[in-house]
Design a protein around this motif. Structure first.
Motif, short mmCIF file in Angstrom:
data_model
loop_
_atom_site.label_atom_id
_atom_site.label_comp_id
_atom_site.label_asym_id
_atom_site.label_seq_id
_atom_site.Cartn_x
_atom_site.Cartn_y
_atom_site.Cartn_z
N GLY A 161 0.81 -1.20 0.00
CA GLY A 161 0.00 0.00 0.00
C GLY A 161 0.85 1.25 0.00
N ASP A 162 0.18 2.40 0.04
CA ASP A 162 0.90 3.67 0.04
C ASP A 162 1.33 4.03 1.46
OD1 ASP A 162 -1.44 4.54 1.29
OD2 ASP A 162 -2.16 5.64 -0.47
N ALA A 163 1.98 5.18 1.59
CA ALA A 163 2.52 5.58 2.88
C ALA A 163 1.42 5.79 3.91
CB ALA A 163 3.36 6.84 2.73
N ALA A 164 0.27 6.31 3.47
CA ALA A 164 -0.84 6.52 4.40
C ALA A 164 -1.37 5.19 4.92
CB ALA A 164 -1.96 7.31 3.72
N PHE A 166 0.38 2.39 5.19
CA PHE A 166 1.37 1.90 6.15
C PHE A 166 1.22 2.58 7.50
CE2 PHE A 166 5.30 2.62 8.45
CZ PHE A 166 5.67 1.32 8.74
N ALA A 167 1.10 3.90 7.49
CA ALA A 167 1.02 4.65 8.75
C ALA A 167 -0.18 4.20 9.58
CB ALA A 167 0.96 6.14 8.46
N LYS A 168 -1.31 4.00 8.92
CA LYS A 168 -2.52 3.55 9.64
C LYS A 168 -2.31 2.16 10.24
CE LYS A 168 -7.31 2.15 8.93
NZ LYS A 168 -8.36 1.85 7.94
N LYS A 169 -1.83 1.24 9.43
CA LYS A 169 -1.63 -0.13 9.91
C LYS A 169 -0.56 -0.18 10.99
CE LYS A 169 -4.53 -1.92 6.91
NZ LYS A 169 -5.78 -2.63 7.29
N ASN A 170 0.48 0.63 10.84
CA ASN A 170 1.55 0.62 11.82
C ASN A 170 1.06 1.12 13.17
OD1 ASN A 170 4.43 0.23 12.39
ND2 ASN A 170 4.47 2.44 12.68
N GLU A 171 0.18 2.09 13.19
CA GLU A 171 -0.39 2.56 14.45
C GLU A 171 -1.16 1.45 15.15
OE1 GLU A 171 -0.30 5.38 16.38
OE2 GLU A 171 1.41 5.83 15.10
N ILE A 172 -1.88 0.66 14.38
CA ILE A 172 -2.62 -0.46 14.96
C ILE A 172 -1.65 -1.50 15.49
CG2 ILE A 172 -4.21 -2.35 14.42
CD1 ILE A 172 -5.45 -0.38 12.33
N ARG A 189 9.86 -3.54 9.65
CA ARG A 189 8.74 -3.29 8.74
C ARG A 189 9.23 -3.43 7.30
NH1 ARG A 189 8.18 -2.00 14.22
NH2 ARG A 189 6.28 -0.78 14.59
N THR A 190 8.76 -4.47 6.62
CA THR A 190 9.06 -4.64 5.20
C THR A 190 7.80 -4.30 4.41
OG1 THR A 190 8.43 -6.96 4.81
CG2 THR A 190 10.55 -6.55 5.91
N TRP A 191 7.99 -3.78 3.20
CA TRP A 191 6.82 -3.29 2.46
C TRP A 191 7.01 -3.55 0.97
CZ3 TRP A 191 2.87 -2.40 5.38
CH2 TRP A 191 1.75 -1.71 4.91
N GLY A 192 5.95 -4.05 0.35
CA GLY A 192 5.99 -4.33 -1.07
C GLY A 192 5.78 -3.08 -1.90
N LEU A 204 7.45 6.29 1.87
CA LEU A 204 7.37 5.11 2.71
C LEU A 204 8.48 5.11 3.76
CD1 LEU A 204 6.51 2.53 -0.07
CD2 LEU A 204 5.04 3.11 1.87
N LEU A 205 9.67 5.51 3.37
CA LEU A 205 10.77 5.61 4.33
C LEU A 205 10.44 6.61 5.43
CD1 LEU A 205 13.75 4.91 5.10
CD2 LEU A 205 14.43 6.84 3.65
N ALA A 206 9.90 7.76 5.04
CA ALA A 206 9.55 8.78 6.02
C ALA A 206 8.46 8.30 6.97
CB ALA A 206 9.11 10.05 5.30
N ALA A 207 7.57 7.43 6.47
CA ALA A 207 6.48 6.92 7.31
C ALA A 207 6.94 5.87 8.30
CB ALA A 207 5.37 6.34 6.42
#
Length: 246
Positions: A161-164, A166-172, A189-192, A204-207
């Motif tokens: 997904g996009d950075a937003a 990631f940020a939402k899921k990471n908070e959870i 955190r690895t991301w496709g 994504l790095l900034a997030a």
């Protein structure tokens, strides 16, 4: 495939992954395809430096003790470079064609929750044990169950997904870590990322993404690693900027 793995290593990648499906996910539905664990064993033989794994193994397809043993064996072939990537499964054609019960998502997640401790227990019993620590990567972003399992069991968490997103899921995920008493800094955190979306890497790095993984498909004749080369160059530049800032 072997040529592509070797070329990726020469480019300096950190990780190389296959997937765990019995049929292609795109293109010709009955196209050429190979099984994941035997593919991973070949990858272990022809690479030397990158960590290797499946993104991700379907928990439904193999007994968890066997899955642990196979990864331990491949870990020895590789010299201790295996990541055990795992998920609950989702591709119904694989299940139907190979005689596995597809059921529903909650049942598959319950099975993953049941089997993760069995995998860890078996890894602790095997003689000889894995060469390395064999980190466990859990793929998926389901907010109630999957991310809770990440907090409880994973060394790495993988999503898309996009950075937003990631940020939402990471908070959870942070909330689940707090609930189970887990240090979230212990989970990489690895991301496709798609080959045509490398311009999203900075966001994504900034997030907070630690590790970007670009997906590539082959045409039966070879693989174009241009996106891998570009991502490695971006990584090296980002690492250089971070070192300068420090």
């Amino acid at each position: 495939m072997r040529r592509a793995w070797r070329e990726a290593e020469e480019l300096g990648v950190d990780t190389i992954f296959t997937w765990d499906h019995f049929y292609p996910l795109y293109g010709e539905p009955e196209g050429k395809h190979f099984e994941a664990l035997t593919t991973l064993a070949s990858m272990a033989e022809v690479t030397e430096h990158a960590q290797i794994g499946a993104l991700v193994i379907c928990n439904s397809y193999r007994n968890p003790e066997l899955l642990a043993d196979a990864h331990r064996t491949i870990d020895h072939i590789s010299g201790g470079r295996v990541i055990l990537g795992i998920g609950a499964g989702w591709f119904e054609k694989d299940y139907d064609e190979y005689g596995y019960e597809f059921g529903d998502a909650p049942a598959r997640l319950r099975a993953l929750k049941r089997d993760l401790p069995r995998i860890r227990e078996r890894l602790g019993k095997l003689n000889p044990p894995p060469v390395g620590e064999m980190p466990i990567l859990i793929g998926g972003s389901g907010e109630k169950v999957t991310l809770r399992l990440v907090a409880e069991h994973a060394n790495l968490w993988h999503g898309f997904g996009d950075a937003a997103t990631f940020a939402k899921k990471n908070e959870i995920l942070l909330g689940h870590c707090d609930a189970v008493g887990r240090n979230p800094g212990e989970i990489e955190r690895t991301w496709g990322i798609q080959a045509d979306a490398l311009d999203s890497a900075d966001d994504l790095l900034a997030a907070g993404v630690d590790h970007l993984i670009v997906g590539l498909g082959g045409d039966g004749k070879g693989y174009d690693l241009g996106a891998v080369r570009e991502l490695v160059q971006w990584r090296d530049g980002a690492n250089g900027r971070a070192s300068s800032a420090a």
